[in-house]
Motif scaffolding. Structure first.
Motif, PDB file in Angstrom:
ATOM      1  N   ALA A   1       4.440   5.181   2.558  1.00 25.74           N
ATOM      2  CA  ALA A   1       4.542   3.843   2.210  1.00 25.74           C
ATOM      3  C   ALA A   1       5.435   3.264   2.975  1.00 25.74           C
ATOM      4  O   ALA A   1       6.521   3.699   3.373  1.00 25.74           O
ATOM      5  CB  ALA A   1       4.824   3.659   0.670  1.00 25.74           C
TER       6      ALA A   1
ATOM      7  N   ILE B   1       1.978  11.869   2.786  1.00 25.43           N
ATOM      8  CA  ILE B   1       1.895  10.582   2.005  1.00 25.43           C
ATOM      9  C   ILE B   1       3.058   9.738   2.492  1.00 25.43           C
ATOM     10  O   ILE B   1       4.002   9.913   3.213  1.00 25.43           O
ATOM     11  CB  ILE B   1       2.241  10.797   0.390  1.00 25.43           C
ATOM     12  CG1 ILE B   1       2.039   9.539  -0.357  1.00 25.43           C
ATOM     13  CG2 ILE B   1       3.812  11.406   0.282  1.00 25.43           C
ATOM     14  CD1 ILE B   1       2.399   9.730  -1.941  1.00 25.43           C
TER      15      ILE B   1
ATOM     16  N   ARG C   1      10.063   3.791  -1.326  1.00 27.32           N
ATOM     17  CA  ARG C   1       8.808   3.897  -2.482  1.00 27.32           C
ATOM     18  C   ARG C   1       8.240   4.949  -2.445  1.00 27.32           C
ATOM     19  O   ARG C   1       7.340   5.308  -3.325  1.00 27.32           O
ATOM     20  CB  ARG C   1       7.845   2.724  -2.179  1.00 27.32           C
ATOM     21  CG  ARG C   1       8.445   1.254  -2.033  1.00 27.32           C
ATOM     22  CD  ARG C   1       7.469   0.393  -2.098  1.00 27.32           C
ATOM     23  NE  ARG C   1       6.545   0.156  -0.762  1.00 27.32           N
ATOM     24  CZ  ARG C   1       5.247   0.399  -0.802  1.00 27.32           C
ATOM     25  NH1 ARG C   1       4.566   0.730  -1.776  1.00 27.32           N
ATOM     26  NH2 ARG C   1       4.730   0.241   0.499  1.00 27.32           N
ATOM     27  N   LEU C   2       8.727   6.095  -1.855  1.00 25.96           N
ATOM     28  CA  LEU C   2       8.507   7.397  -2.161  1.00 25.96           C
ATOM     29  C   LEU C   2       9.590   8.385  -2.972  1.00 25.96           C
ATOM     30  O   LEU C   2      10.477   8.238  -2.136  1.00 25.96           O
ATOM     31  CB  LEU C   2       7.841   8.299  -0.748  1.00 25.96           C
ATOM     32  CG  LEU C   2       6.799   7.845   0.027  1.00 25.96           C
ATOM     33  CD1 LEU C   2       6.704   8.528   1.187  1.00 25.96           C
ATOM     34  CD2 LEU C   2       5.602   7.198  -0.568  1.00 25.96           C
TER      35      LEU C   2
ATOM     36  N   TYR D   1       8.881   2.443   7.682  1.00 28.07           N
ATOM     37  CA  TYR D   1       8.011   3.224   6.243  1.00 28.07           C
ATOM     38  C   TYR D   1       8.903   4.466   6.186  1.00 28.07           C
ATOM     39  O   TYR D   1       9.626   4.968   7.117  1.00 28.07           O
ATOM     40  CB  TYR D   1       6.637   3.150   7.025  1.00 28.07           C
ATOM     41  CG  TYR D   1       6.232   3.796   7.907  1.00 28.07           C
ATOM     42  CD1 TYR D   1       6.347   3.621   9.204  1.00 28.07           C
ATOM     43  CD2 TYR D   1       5.815   5.361   7.728  1.00 28.07           C
ATOM     44  CE1 TYR D   1       6.118   4.187  10.418  1.00 28.07           C
ATOM     45  CE2 TYR D   1       5.630   6.086   8.892  1.00 28.07           C
ATOM     46  CZ  TYR D   1       5.866   5.740  10.160  1.00 28.07           C
ATOM     47  OH  TYR D   1       5.506   6.548  11.264  1.00 28.07           O
TER      48      TYR D   1
ATOM     49  N   LEU E   1       0.164   4.187  -8.471  1.00 32.52           N
ATOM     50  CA  LEU E   1       0.826   5.248  -7.793  1.00 32.52           C
ATOM     51  C   LEU E   1      -0.024   6.324  -7.464  1.00 32.52           C
ATOM     52  O   LEU E   1      -1.026   6.771  -8.041  1.00 32.52           O
ATOM     53  CB  LEU E   1       2.059   5.596  -8.630  1.00 32.52           C
ATOM     54  CG  LEU E   1       1.774   5.936 -10.018  1.00 32.52           C
ATOM     55  CD1 LEU E   1       1.369   7.239 -10.435  1.00 32.52           C
ATOM     56  CD2 LEU E   1       3.042   5.473 -11.085  1.00 32.52           C
TER      57      LEU E   1
ATOM     58  N   GLY F   1       3.154   1.739  -5.789  1.00 33.56           N
ATOM     59  CA  GLY F   1       3.022   0.625  -5.272  1.00 33.56           C
ATOM     60  C   GLY F   1       2.908  -0.448  -6.445  1.00 33.56           C
ATOM     61  O   GLY F   1       2.950   0.000  -7.542  1.00 33.56           O
TER      62      GLY F   1
ATOM     63  N   SER G   1       0.810  -1.386   0.047  1.00 32.46           N
ATOM     64  CA  SER G   1      -0.081   0.038   0.109  1.00 32.46           C
ATOM     65  C   SER G   1       0.603   1.203   0.233  1.00 32.46           C
ATOM     66  O   SER G   1       1.868   1.236   0.375  1.00 32.46           O
ATOM     67  CB  SER G   1      -0.766  -0.056   1.288  1.00 32.46           C
ATOM     68  OG  SER G   1      -1.305  -1.305   1.622  1.00 32.46           O
ATOM     69  N   VAL G   2       0.450   2.303  -0.658  1.00 37.15           N
ATOM     70  CA  VAL G   2       0.518   3.665  -0.250  1.00 37.15           C
ATOM     71  C   VAL G   2      -0.535   4.543  -0.001  1.00 37.15           C
ATOM     72  O   VAL G   2      -1.642   4.208  -0.420  1.00 37.15           O
ATOM     73  CB  VAL G   2       1.105   4.297  -1.696  1.00 37.15           C
ATOM     74  CG1 VAL G   2       1.680   5.830  -1.472  1.00 37.15           C
ATOM     75  CG2 VAL G   2       2.187   3.308  -2.464  1.00 37.15           C
TER      76      VAL G   2
ATOM     77  N   GLY H   1       4.419   8.046  -5.053  1.00 38.47           N
ATOM     78  CA  GLY H   1       4.417   7.050  -3.973  1.00 38.47           C
ATOM     79  C   GLY H   1       4.142   5.804  -4.687  1.00 38.47           C
ATOM     80  O   GLY H   1       2.951   5.907  -5.647  1.00 38.47           O
TER      81      GLY H   1
END
Lengths: 260, 263, 292
Positions: free
Chosen positions: A56, A54, A73-74, A223, A142, A86, A42-43, A84
């Motif tokens: 992730a 935001i 992932r950001l 995260y 995203l 996914g 998830s984001v 972000g």
């Protein structure tokens, strides 16, 4: 949409009947990107008074294996927007390079950066739609967070099919099931979101991350979280979920050594 | 193949051991990527003597998820500014939202170019034919949408053109499309085209006299649209959240937004 | 140029009996008529500056930039035929992008100079083309930090990427000048164009090899040198265009950017002041003969 990236982009079982996976048994060349390999879950993102929060987690899974545990992932774009990602990590890296070259080309001009988060989202959505139309999708969902042309908070989603939408709060993958209801409670509409303080927004997102860690088996307690405002981007990539309580787990049948 | 050979069935990592193919391998291989999805929602258009109304709910869905409560499906087409203030046509698209968006952008660009090159707005009739051509242009990889085009014709009468995904089209008095089309259309048949409405006491059987097909005034039509959506929301899970309406008269396009139930 | 008229100067790629390619020498002539460009390699960054001769009062001040960004960390300026300079820029950008897509890391200034040197040299080999009518100065900062490759997702190994020697310094300023023949050298201070002789003389006085000059002082010196070099060409008006690349801790964080307006104006003010002080001294006119 199912939260498993492997299920994205497949015909819906309730409409088209059970999915025929027999093609997977065939020998011969395997087409790249026809299924995601290393995936992120998830984001989450939430708009507030002055911008967008935001988040992730930092996990990239290989099937059910927690394969890479410090994957960021950001991604920042031009110190004005955050994307972000996914879904497939290699496709994320491809998009990151694409954005990198876009950023360099932007700097050729002497006027400085002209692309805001809204422009960036339009661009990414077009890339994704083009790729799906060529049957060679980028297997991602995203979220783009930042400010629009008028300096107002901007948050929108784009996925492997080129589908786009925007909302005061957004969550991809498993988060669409678990976190989005929690975030919608905090910001049911644009007006409520425009009154949220930074602290309220961060707290709501962090609480949602914790819920996801409890219940999403493809998540991890490390995260990244970013706050985008007109002052710039505050990106933290090594956050750790705190104050977890697993006491509830004892009440659940099948947890741990409990059998009956 | 050797790369992920741990699992002989799936040739790749799985989320669960039980997640093996559900059907036996056949001779034909299916392309594994399915490029469409259904984003739900419903649209509706009704034409009157000197107006037309185009409406659509603003919910966007993926399966049982609500993507967003505000994603309009009704657009002004062919205006010369970014606000589309001087547009004369409206388009609604429902089905696969990404295709709908691409179709709208394409038609808008074409109608704009027409306006710049000819120095006048495109007629709804010409635009209707052009839209059909665009849709048929992707006959073998269709835009998975049901489109409705609206405007005022050369005589100032309300015009509604409805389409199938590959460009078959027809001018109609009214049309409902999308998820709740099967719920709304019969209602429209009865309330707009007066199907099964007879003059009371005019006789029995073949002697029954149909109610006269008088055109409806705008206020009545607007109320019909609201009722249609309020009813659709009750019975269809993919419809709800908000109602976006465009009223076209000789004075231009008026936009209206009404809340719908969010459940 | 005693051999003019012997026929060996009519076609590119043809040597004269005494081993010269006249087309290349004529290209150098084109460079010598262009506005002065300079580059200074400072200890914490690189400055590029150009004397932009104003060819018409109808041109918008500050528009029509002559210094181009090649990659985030690198810029280029040239003297000579402006369109040739534009093509140089375009090719250099392509080279930088290709390098990135191949190696997933930014091109170094040295490698870019090498690529562009090779490119220009090819334009001396064929009769169907003419050499570039420019001499270009390329300046940049190769990151001294452990830089992530493009698209890197994790933190990378804790000991950093391989191939590095502990005692050796990595990254730093780079300044190269590429001439129409394709020849290129690395410089502490580079100058080309009409006022190059004066500019070089000034650059030599700075003792750049010692590596003491700071970027901020470099900016002031660059402005001063362009003004001094222009003194030989007083009848024409000019604009000073200046860009810089600092180290990662510096004002541009390793990026190639225009020198901010306030700093530029301050430097120009000092340059003008310097010239007024020098006004009494009679400058010697630089005659335009070939350097050999």
């Amino acid at each position: 949409m199912n939260h498993l990236p492997q299920a994205w982009g497949r015909p819906r079982d309730d409409v088209y009947g059970p999915y025929d996976g027999s093609y997977l048994q065939n020998d011969g060349p395997n087409q790249h990107s026809q299924s995601p390999i290393v995936t992120g879950t998830s984001v989450l993102a939430l708009k507030f008074k002055d911008g967008v929060v935001i988040a992730a987690d930092n996990l990239a899974s290989y099937g059910s294996l927690a394969r890479f545990t410090d994957v960021k992932r950001l991604r920042k774009f031009a110190e004005t927007s955050v994307v972000g990602f996914g879904g497939d990590v290699s496709d994320m890296q491809y998009l990151d390079r694409l954005l990198n070259s876009l950023d360099i080309e932007e700097a050729y001009g002497s006027t400085g950066h002209t692309l805001n988060a809204q422009n960036l989202h339009t661009y990414l959505a077009k890339v994704l739609y083009k790729r799906r139309s060529n049957f060679n999708p980028l297997w991602n969902q995203l979220l783009v967070a930042g400010l629009d042309g008028e300096g107002k908070p901007f948050l929108a989603s784009a996925d492997l099919l080129g589908t786009t939408f925007s909302s005061p709060s957004l969550a991809t993958g498993f988060g669409a099931h678990l976190a989005q209801p929690l975030l919608r409670k905090v910001a049911p509409d644009e007006e409520t979101a425009s009154k949220l303080s930074l602290e309220q927004a961060v707290e709501a997102v962090k609480a949602s991350m914790k819920v996801l860690f409890y219940r999403d088996a493809r998540s991890i307690d490390k995260y990244s979280i970013a706050v985008v405002t007109k002052e710039g981007i505050d990106l933290k990539q090594d956050e750790k979920l705190e104050n977890q309580s697993w006491a509830f787990a004892e009440q659940i049948r099948g947890y741990g050594t409990q059998v009956n | 193949m050797t790369m992920f050979s741990q699992n002989p069935l799936m040739n790749g990592p799985n989320y669960s051991f039980s997640q093996t193919p559900t059907m036996a391998s056949g001779a034909n291989k299916e392309h594994s990527f399915y490029p469409y999805t259904d984003n739900g929602g419903s649209t509706l258009a009704i034409s009157g003597n000197d107006f037309m109304i185009m409406a659509g709910d603003t919910r966007s869905t993926s399966g049982y998820n609500i993507n967003t409560r505000y994603s309009p499906k009704v657009f002004k087409i062919g205006g010369t500014t970014s606000s589309q203030d001087d547009a004369t046509l409206v388009l609604s698209v429902v089905g696969f939202a990404a295709d709908g968006h691409a179709l709208k952008e394409k038609l808008d660009a074409i109608v704009k170019m027409y306006r710049y090159q000819h120095g006048k707005p495109m007629s709804v009739k010409a635009c209707a034919q052009r839209l059909s051509t665009i849709l048929y242009g992707k006959r073998f990889f269709p835009y998975y949408v049901t489109a409705i085009l609206g405007g005022l014709d050369e005589d100032g009468k309300g015009a509604v053109y409805s389409y199938d995904p590959v460009g078959s089209y027809e001018r109609e008095q009214c049309r409902a499309a999308g998820a709740a089309a099967s719920l709304i259309m019969p209602f429209l048949d009865n309330q707009v085209n007066f199907k099964n409405q007879y003059i009371p006491g005019s006789g029995e059987g073949h002697a029954l006299v149909e109610r006269a097909k008088d055109p409806l005034p705008l206020v009545v039509v607007e109320a019909l649209v609201k009722d249609a959506f309020d009813s659709a929301v009750e019975r269809h899970i993919e419809v709800g959240d908000g109602l976006s309406m465009m009223l076209i008269t000789k004075n231009g396009i008026e936009e209206k937004f009404l809340p719908l139930k969010k459940d | 140029m005693t051999s003019i008229g012997t026929g060996y100067d009519l076609s590119n790629s043809v040597f004269s009996p005494d081993g010269r390619n006249f087309q290349v020498e004529y290209a150098v002539k084109a460079v010598e008529n262009g506005g002065t460009s300079i580059g200074i390699r400072c200890k914490d960054g690189v400055v590029l500056a150009v004397e932009k001769v104003i060819s018409s009062k109808l041109l918008k001040p500050g528009a029509n930039k002559r210094i181009a960004t090649i990659d985030r960390h690198m810029g280029a300026v040239s003297s000579g035929l402006v369109p040739d300079g534009r093509h140089f820029t375009s090719r250099a950008r392509d080279e930088a992008q290709n390098w990135r897509s191949t190696w997933k890391t930014p091109i170094t200034v040295k490698d870019l100079a090498s690529r562009m040197g090779g490119y220009l040299q090819m334009y001396t080999l064929y009769s169907s083309v003419r050499p570039f009518g420019i001499t270009a100065i390329v300046g940049g900062w190769d990151s001294e930090l452990e830089s992530p490759v493009d698209g890197q997702v994790g933190s990378g190994p804790s000991i950093g990427s391989g191939g590095k020697v502990d005692s050796k310094k990595h990254g730093g300023p780079g300044l190269y000048m590429i001439e129409p023949s394709g020849i290129y050298w690395g410089y502490y201070g580079a100058a080309t164009g009409k006022g190059r002789q004066t500019a070089k003389a000034e650059l030599e006085k700075l003792d750049l090899a010692a590596g003491n000059l700071s970027l901020f002082d470099g900016v002031k010196e660059a402005a001063r040198i362009i003004y001094v070099a222009h003194a030989d060409n007083k009848d024409k008006e000019f604009e000073l265009e200046m860009t810089w690349i600092s180290n990662m801790d510096g004002p541009t964080k390793g990026r190639h950017e225009e020198v901010p307006k306030d700093i530029l104006e301050e430097a120009e003010k000092l340059a003008k002041k310097h010239l007024e002080g020098e006004d009494d001294e009679e400058e010697t006119k630089d005659d335009d003969k070939m350097e050999e």
